[in-house]
Design a protein around this motif. Structure first.
Motif, PDB file in Angstrom:
ATOM      1  N   UNK A 122      -5.932 -11.337   2.944  1.00  0.00           N
ATOM      2  CA  UNK A 122      -4.801 -11.708   2.101  1.00  0.00           C
ATOM      3  C   UNK A 122      -4.335 -10.553   1.225  1.00  0.00           C
ATOM      4  N   UNK A 123      -5.239  -9.715   0.762  1.00  0.00           N
ATOM      5  CA  UNK A 123      -4.882  -8.631  -0.140  1.00  0.00           C
ATOM      6  C   UNK A 123      -4.278  -7.458   0.620  1.00  0.00           C
ATOM      7  N   UNK A 124      -3.760  -6.477  -0.117  1.00  0.00           N
ATOM      8  CA  UNK A 124      -3.092  -5.342   0.531  1.00  0.00           C
ATOM      9  C   UNK A 124      -4.068  -4.537   1.390  1.00  0.00           C
ATOM     10  N   UNK A 125      -5.354  -4.573   1.049  1.00  0.00           N
ATOM     11  CA  UNK A 125      -6.356  -3.879   1.858  1.00  0.00           C
ATOM     12  C   UNK A 125      -7.104  -4.839   2.772  1.00  0.00           C
ATOM     13  N   UNK A 126      -6.716  -6.106   2.757  1.00  0.00           N
ATOM     14  CA  UNK A 126      -7.368  -7.092   3.606  1.00  0.00           C
ATOM     15  C   UNK A 126      -8.134  -8.112   2.801  1.00  0.00           C
ATOM     16  N   UNK A 127      -9.430  -7.868   2.497  1.00  0.00           N
ATOM     17  CA  UNK A 127     -10.290  -8.929   1.970  1.00  0.00           C
ATOM     18  C   UNK A 127      -9.899  -9.401   0.572  1.00  0.00           C
ATOM     19  N   UNK A 132     -11.321 -18.361  -9.671  1.00  0.00           N
ATOM     20  CA  UNK A 132     -11.579 -17.542 -10.839  1.00  0.00           C
ATOM     21  C   UNK A 132     -10.347 -16.853 -11.380  1.00  0.00           C
ATOM     22  N   UNK A 133     -10.588 -15.746 -12.068  1.00  0.00           N
ATOM     23  CA  UNK A 133      -9.541 -14.964 -12.733  1.00  0.00           C
ATOM     24  C   UNK A 133      -9.685 -13.518 -12.307  1.00  0.00           C
ATOM     25  N   UNK A 134      -8.608 -12.955 -11.770  1.00  0.00           N
ATOM     26  CA  UNK A 134      -8.641 -11.569 -11.313  1.00  0.00           C
ATOM     27  C   UNK A 134      -7.571 -10.756 -12.025  1.00  0.00           C
ATOM     28  N   UNK A 135      -7.873  -9.485 -12.242  1.00  0.00           N
ATOM     29  CA  UNK A 135      -6.940  -8.555 -12.871  1.00  0.00           C
ATOM     30  C   UNK A 135      -6.342  -7.650 -11.804  1.00  0.00           C
ATOM     31  N   UNK A 136      -5.024  -7.473 -11.853  1.00  0.00           N
ATOM     32  CA  UNK A 136      -4.324  -6.655 -10.866  1.00  0.00           C
ATOM     33  C   UNK A 136      -3.487  -5.596 -11.566  1.00  0.00           C
ATOM     34  N   UNK A 137      -3.540  -4.373 -11.039  1.00  0.00           N
ATOM     35  CA  UNK A 137      -2.842  -3.241 -11.641  1.00  0.00           C
ATOM     36  C   UNK A 137      -2.249  -2.361 -10.544  1.00  0.00           C
ATOM     37  N   UNK A 138      -1.214  -1.621 -10.911  1.00  0.00           N
ATOM     38  CA  UNK A 138      -0.695  -0.572 -10.033  1.00  0.00           C
ATOM     39  C   UNK A 138       0.599  -0.934  -9.364  1.00  0.00           C
ATOM     40  N   UNK A 139       0.513  -1.572  -8.190  1.00  0.00           N
ATOM     41  CA  UNK A 139       1.697  -1.996  -7.458  1.00  0.00           C
ATOM     42  C   UNK A 139       1.533  -3.463  -7.092  1.00  0.00           C
ATOM     43  N   UNK A 140       2.617  -4.100  -6.667  1.00  0.00           N
ATOM     44  CA  UNK A 140       2.614  -5.529  -6.402  1.00  0.00           C
ATOM     45  C   UNK A 140       1.600  -5.874  -5.321  1.00  0.00           C
ATOM     46  N   UNK A 141       0.859  -6.919  -5.595  1.00  0.00           N
ATOM     47  CA  UNK A 141      -0.163  -7.381  -4.664  1.00  0.00           C
ATOM     48  C   UNK A 141      -1.515  -7.469  -5.348  1.00  0.00           C
ATOM     49  N   UNK A 142      -2.471  -8.016  -4.643  1.00  0.00           N
ATOM     50  CA  UNK A 142      -3.838  -8.031  -5.157  1.00  0.00           C
ATOM     51  C   UNK A 142      -4.350  -6.596  -5.193  1.00  0.00           C
TER      52      UNK A 142
END
Length: 983
Positions: A122-127, A132-142
């Motif tokens: 599902x994520x940009x790199x796959x897994x 829970x709660x996840x933090x995402x930074x940088x560019x759009x996507x997990x």
């Protein structure tokens, strides 16, 4: 109390609502606790990293393509924070996410807690894992580290709270983020405190969202004040009422239409959002200062089988989830959003951002009118009667005030509540009175019926706005740069300048693009062109300075930065650049002057603080460094520079181990190299060498070590080690490496520096330079990824095919080279040859559904429809988010068989195949959408033909052939347009 107040009909009941068998914790609690342990969890692991460089969105990262439905038991590191009210668990080896948040009073989780670790593509790199709660930074996507280990550090704080810090260097942007999960000793909330900074000298993309999963239930009510929602594309729609379907979208059950949904909600002033379960009178709240978090989003899977299928794909027994998310910007915008008011921000050079958020459960309020970190409040008016429900989040020993609209006190009462305790009030207002404000301790609430909190912020662009003019094209180019879509950015900026050659912001953007491409002469000239029009333009001066510095024009560089420093937006970065210049020249007094200036403009700039620390050490001012170290570690407890500096000064093994201990992310070599290059940029060779000596094995680091020792007696041995090293999973991306690699190309015949330089140039969009370098490499190199990369640049199909065949020869076991070769052959119409490449592999590896789907496509185009049907019956696809290719192949197979059967005169069997074509088998990894989203035009038309034919009517071959050709068009080209049979 005045006479009027005494005569007022007032009833107030204090209800301590306890829903567990034991009493709430007593006052005077001890400190919160934190511990680290191993926990065995059922895990569906991921595997198979892609060794072939793929330039674009995620480079220099790589994808993992191996997923499984076979579970195994695996131990994971858990960091647990606990106080008397809640318990929080983090998984630092799974992106550092908050895996569990548990309400101890009500004895249940207030986040969605997955019962398994089930990685899916599902994520940009796959897994990625749900919950829970996840933090995402940088560019759009997990975020790229969402499923892999991150650095972490635990602390017991002086105020009795406990903290777990998680952190990572984001390689896409070269920015660093630090998230502190902090649990107070006596509150029913936990905090997330984020420190994110851009240590680089150039603007970077800006994206940060916190994704929280909550349990999906029929009674779920999204607490999201707003008047509109916008999509990823920025288009606005009413919220919460859906005007066409006449339903309240904030109720989960009312979303039983269409596909999966993303609602970015805005339009009302509020600092909170959350989830409320009406049947349980229970929920959770997120709150933050609004300037900290503007964005609030609801994501939910489709309520049809298309979404329900993800329940079993992502968990075993935890059920379905939905997400409520907080973001720094209003929406998770894709590029098309830049045609609306919701464009894209950039992360300025040297910019440091800090914000706080609070997460907590609540109960027995009947809803939410206001929430903050002190309390949750629900207030309603029925006629003249006010009803109010209150729950304490923090200890609440204060007074309740009710004010009228003129500021007079209507009622005052002392309150004394522990966290998670409730109060209920009712008040009958006299004629002429109206409630203006409720104050409970630090909580101030103005009722919605007294103040319209709707905002006038525009959600649509003016009809007259023309994105095709020079300024419109500039904005699109600017945003494309901020999305890391550099080719698109250059096209839009070029169009802007074609229309208006004197548009200064566009000239600056073009200078930035050339600077990124390492074409520093062009960057210098573009910035200079901008300065010919506006000599004080801060961005033009700043990038003029950067380009001049790269070209060895130190006085032009200083001139640009000195003028840029006249403007606050570039002051800190320009002064830092000047300080670095003087450090490299050994002019310590001037360096100190500019470091002091830079810190006055941005006291939280980690890079500048580190330079200050370095200057103090060089100047033997170690006493001053104690305070600098404290300032750095207060911002970033996982700062590797401070720990390395201690080792560099003491040379003690325990200090070396302390430095290495907290570098435990997925790609530790990158952390070491980043720090070494920081020293290298300042001319500190000795420190750079020692950092890299401590680093794990990495071939690019080997070459850097040799380069840093050029001219010494150790050079020959270090170069030999580099030449003997492996290029496996080495993906250069830093511009600093270009100088080193060029030097190596001039001093060694080894192929790897040229290969690495080709990758670096390709990652910067310099395809011609990359092609030239790759073409210069011989065909006797035993490294398969080289040939796969080079094949993309070959001019003729024969050359591409030859390179891919050589890659297969070097790595016979890998499926990727076979898949790529088959794709080239298919594109050239060599279908049988392509089939011969894939068929043997798939027969031995039927679990590889990616190869399986390509194999089925080839079976279809070679007319082996029955064989395709057999494969589709046995294939088991674990899809990525949004994937539907397996179902399309299945449908095409059944439709083509139906056509063959109609041509053979077997109408009854054809009808059976058409009935099959309408099915959505689970093994295809795609659930069935709602009926109005399914296009069954071909099924209906062929069924009509079958019934006509069985009734004796003639169906022409051309009618059947027309449908066949429409289906086949999807598979006769590679990387073609949209499918002619969409679901």
């Amino acid at each position: 109390m005045n006479k009027k107040m005494k005569n007022r009909n007032f009833t107030a009941g204090l209800c301590f609502l306890l829903f567990v068998l034991f009493a709430l914790p007593a006052r005077g609690q001890q400190a919160a606790t934190i511990k680290e342990f191993k926990k065995e969890m059922t895990t569906y692991p991921f595997s198979d990293p892609n060794p072939i460089p793929v330039f674009g969105k995620i480079y220099p990262y790589f994808r993992y393509d191996g997923f499984t439905d076979q579970a195994q038991k695996k131990e994971w590191t858990i960091v647990e924070l606990e106080n008397p009210y809640i318990r929080v668990q983090l998984t630092p080896e799974i992106g550092g996410k908050v895996w569990s948040a548990y309400d101890k009073v009500n004895q249940k989780p207030f986040f969605y807690e997955n019962d398994v670790v089930k990685f899916r593509d599902i994520a940009m790199r796959g897994p990625w894992t749900s919950g829970g709660l996840e933090a995402n930074f940088g560019i759009i996507g997990h975020t790229p580290t969402v499923a892999t280990p991150v650095n972490y550090y635990t602390a017991e704080n002086k105020d009795g709270s406990v903290s777990c810090y998680i952190s990572s260097l984001d390689l896409l942007t070269r920015t660093k983020w630090v998230v502190e999960v902090r649990l107070p000793k006596d509150r029913a909330y936990f905090e997330t405190r984020v420190f994110w900074y851009n240590p680089s000298s150039v603007e970077k993309p800006y994206y940060s969202w916190m994704n929280l999963a909550v349990k999906a239930r029929e009674d779920l009510h999204f607490i999201d004040p707003g008047t509109h929602y916008i999509g990823h594309n920025g288009e606005a729609h009413p919220w919460p009422e859906h005007p066409e379907r006449q339903r309240d979208l904030s109720l989960y059950r009312n979303n039983n239409f269409g596909g999966s949904k993303s609602y970015h909600i805005l339009g009302k002033y509020a600092r909170y959002f959350g989830a409320f379960y009406e049947d349980d009178n229970y929920g959770m709240i997120h709150t933050a200062d609004r300037d900290d978090k503007l964005g609030k989003k609801v994501f939910l899977w489709a309520l049809s089988d298309a979404g329900k299928i993800w329940e079993s794909l992502l968990t075993d027994n935890a059920g379905q989830y939905t997400e409520i998310q907080s973001g720094r910007l209003f929406n998770q915008n894709v590029f098309s959003s830049s045609s609306t008011p919701f464009k894209q921000l950039g992360f300025a050079p040297g910019q440091t951002d800090y914000w706080q958020e609070y997460w907590f459960p609540f109960q027995n309020t009947g809803g939410v009118s206001h929430a903050d970190r002190y309390s949750v409040l629900s207030a309603t008016m029925k006629g003249r009667q006010l009803s109010m429900e209150l729950m304490a989040v923090s200890p609440l020993k204060d007074s309740l005030y009710l004010y009228d609209t003129k500021g007079s006190v209507l009622h005052k009462q002392a309150i004394d509540l522990k966290p998670m305790e409730n109060m209920s009030y009712q008040l009958d207002l006299e004629a002429g009175d109206s409630l203006g404000k409720i104050v409970v301790g630090k909580t101030h609430f103005i009722p919605d019926w007294e103040a319209d909190k709707s905002l006038e912020r525009p959600v649509e662009s003016p009809q007259e706005y023309n994105a095709g003019n020079a300024y419109g094209q500039y904005l699109l180019g600017r945003d494309a740069y901020r999305f890391r879509q550099y080719d698109r950015a250059e096209k839009h900026i070029t169009r802007a300048l074609d229309s208006d050659p004197f548009l200064v912001p566009a000239r600056v953007e073009l200078a930035k693009l050339y600077y990124r491409k390492m074409e520093y002469d062009k960057a210098f000239e573009e910035a200079r062109s901008a300065l010919r029009i506006d000599t004080y333009n801060p961005a033009a001066n700043y990038y003029y300075g950067l380009a001049a510095d790269k070209l060895g024009r130190p006085f032009d560089a200083a001139d640009g930065w000195e003028v840029a420093a006249q403007t606050p937006s570039y002051r800190a970065a320009a002064w830092q650049a000047l300080a670095i210049r003087y450090v490299k020249q050994g002019q310590w007094t001037e360096a100190q002057d500019y470091i002091s200036k830079s810190l006055s403009a941005n006291p939280k700039n980690i890079e500048t603080l580190q330079i200050q620390y370095l200057l103090n050490r060089i100047g033997n001012a170690e006493t001053d460094n104690e305070s600098i170290a404290q300032r750095i570690t207060a911002l970033d407890p996982l700062n590797h520079f401070i720990r390395f500096e201690k080792y560099f000064q003491t040379k003690q093994q325990e200090d070396l181990q302390a430095f290495k201990k907290y570098i435990r992310n997925e790609l530790p070599a990158q952390t070491y190299l980043e720090l070494a290059l920081w020293y290298h940029r300042l001319g500190r060779t000795a420190e750079s060498r020692e950092v890299l000596e401590a680093a794990p094995v990495d071939n690019l680091i080997h070459y850097w070590m040799a380069y840093l020792h050029r001219g010494t007696e150790d050079f020959d041995q270090l170069l030999a080690e580099a030449e003997q090293g492996s290029a496996e999973m080495v993906f250069p991306f830093r511009s600093e490496s270009a100088t080193m690699l060029q030097w190596m190309m001039d001093h060694t015949d080894d192929w790897k520096p040229r290969y690495y330089m080709a990758l670096l140039q390709a990652s910067r969009g310099n395809d011609q330079k990359s092609e030239t370098l790759l073409s210069s490499l011989s065909n006797d190199i035993s490294f398969a990824p080289l040939y796969a990369v080079r094949s993309r640049y070959q001019a003729s199909p024969d050359e591409r095919i030859a390179d891919l065949k050589r890659a297969i020869k070097e790595d016979e076991a890998s499926w990727r080279y076979k898949q790529q070769l088959a794709a080239v052959l298919k594109n050239e119409g060599a279908f049988d040859e392509a089939l011969n490449v894939l068929e043997p592999y798939y027969s031995e590896h039927p679990e590889n559904y990616m190869v399986g789907m390509d194999y089925v496509q080839l079976l279809l185009v070679t007319g082996q429809i029955k064989k395709s049907e057999k494969v589709m019956a046995s294939i088991h696809i674990l899809p990525y988010e949004g994937a539907s290719e397996g179902r399309r192949l299945y449908r095409a197979t059944k439709l083509l068989l139906a056509i063959e059967l109609l041509e053979a005169g077997d109408e009854q069997e054809a009808l059976q195949k058409l009935a099959d074509a309408r099915k959505w088998p689970y093994n295809l990894g795609v659930g069935k959408p709602f009926p109005d989203m399914i296009d069954e035009e071909w099924e209906n038309q062929l069924e009509k033909y079958a019934r006509q034919q069985s009734g004796g009517q003639n169906v022409s071959q051309s009618q059947l052939e027309e449908i066949r050709q429409a289906i086949m068009a999807r598979y006769l080209t590679i990387n073609g347009g949209g499918t002619p049979f969409s679901e």
